[in-house]
Design a protein around this motif. Structure first.
Motif, PDB file in Angstrom:
ATOM      1  N   UNK A 156       0.741  -1.104  -0.061  1.00 51.41           N
ATOM      2  CA  UNK A 156       0.048  -0.136   0.017  1.00 51.41           C
ATOM      3  C   UNK A 156       0.775   1.116   0.067  1.00 51.41           C
ATOM      4  N   UNK A 157       0.514   2.136  -0.777  1.00 55.99           N
ATOM      5  CA  UNK A 157       1.251   3.528  -0.856  1.00 55.99           C
ATOM      6  C   UNK A 157       0.504   4.629  -1.040  1.00 55.99           C
ATOM      7  N   UNK A 158       0.766   5.633  -1.537  1.00 59.03           N
ATOM      8  CA  UNK A 158       0.029   6.875  -1.824  1.00 59.03           C
ATOM      9  C   UNK A 158       0.815   7.659  -2.579  1.00 59.03           C
ATOM     10  N   UNK A 159       0.072   8.562  -3.414  1.00 56.42           N
ATOM     11  CA  UNK A 159       0.610   9.446  -4.462  1.00 56.42           C
ATOM     12  C   UNK A 159       1.846  10.193  -4.142  1.00 56.42           C
ATOM     13  N   UNK A 160       2.716  10.429  -5.110  1.00 57.74           N
ATOM     14  CA  UNK A 160       3.979  11.107  -4.633  1.00 57.74           C
ATOM     15  C   UNK A 160       3.433  12.692  -4.471  1.00 57.74           C
ATOM     16  N   UNK A 161       4.455  13.439  -3.824  1.00 55.10           N
ATOM     17  CA  UNK A 161       4.033  14.738  -3.917  1.00 55.10           C
ATOM     18  C   UNK A 161       4.139  15.426  -5.410  1.00 55.10           C
ATOM     19  N   UNK A 162       3.083  16.371  -5.514  1.00 57.73           N
ATOM     20  CA  UNK A 162       3.051  16.885  -6.901  1.00 57.73           C
ATOM     21  C   UNK A 162       4.420  17.150  -7.916  1.00 57.73           C
ATOM     22  N   UNK A 163       5.232  17.769  -6.958  1.00 50.76           N
ATOM     23  CA  UNK A 163       6.480  18.120  -7.520  1.00 50.76           C
ATOM     24  C   UNK A 163       7.496  17.135  -8.028  1.00 50.76           C
TER      25      UNK A 163
END
Ligand code: GLU
Length: 283
Positions: free
Chosen positions: A123-130
């Motif tokens: 399980x993970x999460x989206x990367x920071x936008x930049x």
């Protein structure tokens, strides 16, 4: 009029069919006949790195030899990539998927270093936008993963997700089953290399083909949990599931693509008849 009954056999042309496939196809075919319904064949050929035309041709030949017939035209997944893309776009527009740039190795490492070794699914999460923008600018390949967290938020939990099992799961599960998609982690819905992945394609196809009963081996019981979630997120109907036992060889192990001697063509060449094969399978 009785309720419609549509089922399917959905092999991947990445090897020759073996005894286990024959059992699955015969179960589905017999169920369709018993219900006065339809039996469909679907070629799951999205993995262009592994499929071969020779194996697809062999599927048709072997199934005909078994005495099966199916409604035409056959749905070949490779001809419908736009359908899967549209479903993915829909999920992306709702923030239910995220780009994952990790390599297989990095995913394995992330799982191994999870606290308490409790994490056996990723399980993970989206990367920071930049960071995401920078990686995209560098042309780094990425997969799309389903975000369980976002899905949970959208549905307000998974309690309402159930499916009907008319066969048996590997631990004897049957009847009304509470779906537990969290057991599968943030599954990949679009692979880096082929742009789609198994769960998404199957869920779209089962709906598009009007499948009312999914009849397949018990090794795919766990898949039903995440597929049930995808049906909810994509607003698609949920079929009834009938997972069947897996045939095992004399060594007690289930048949697999590596068992060359148990392919239907090898059996046929050795003088096997479809009638005897059915008998041996207890059908
Ligand atoms: N293509 C999958 C396989 O060959 C079967 C998918 C399914 O029945 O849902 O194992």
């Amino acid at each position: 009029m009785s309720a419609p009954f549509v089922t399917r056999f959905a092999p991947s042309p990445t090897g020759f069919l073996h005894r286990g496939h024959a059992f699955s196809a015969l179960c589905a075919f017999a169920a369709a006949q018993a219900a006065g319904g339809d039996f469909l064949l679907r070629i799951e050929d999205i993995d262009a790195t592994r499929v071969r035309a020779e194996f697809e041709a062999a599927i048709y030949e072997d199934l005909r030899w078994l005495g099966l017939s199916w409604r035409q035209p056959v749905r070949r997944q490779s001809e419908h990539l736009a359908d899967y893309e549209a479903a993915l776009d829909h999920l992306a527009a709702e923030g239910l998927v995220y780009r994952c740039f990790r390599t297989r190795r990095e995913v394995a490492q992330a799982m191994a270093s999870a606290p308490h070794g409790a994490m056996d699914t990723f399980r993970s999460a989206p990367l920071p936008k930049a960071e995401e923008a920078a990686r995209l600018a560098r042309g780094e390949p990425f997969a799309w993963r389903l975000s369980l967290e976002a899905a949970q938020g959208r549905l307000g939990g998974f309690e309402s997700l159930t499916f009907r099992e008319e066969g048996l799961g590997p631990n004897g599960e049957t009847g009304l089953i509470q779906a537990r998609p969290e057991l599968g982690g943030d599954v990949v819905l679009a692979r880096k290399d082929v742009g789609v992945a198994y769960h998404l394609a199957v869920v779209c196809d089962d709906a598009l083909q009007g499948i009312t009963h999914v009849i397949r081996g018990g090794d795919l019981f766990e898949a039903a949990h995440v597929q049930r979630l995808l049906q909810a997120l994509l607003d698609l109907p949920t079929p009834v599931y009938r997972h069947h036992r897996l045939l095992a060889g004399p060594d007690g192990k289930r048949y697999a693509k590596r068992d060359k001697a148990e392919t239907l063509r090898a059996l046929r060449e050795a003088g096997m008849t479809p009638e005897r094969l059915r008998q041996e399978m207890g059908l």
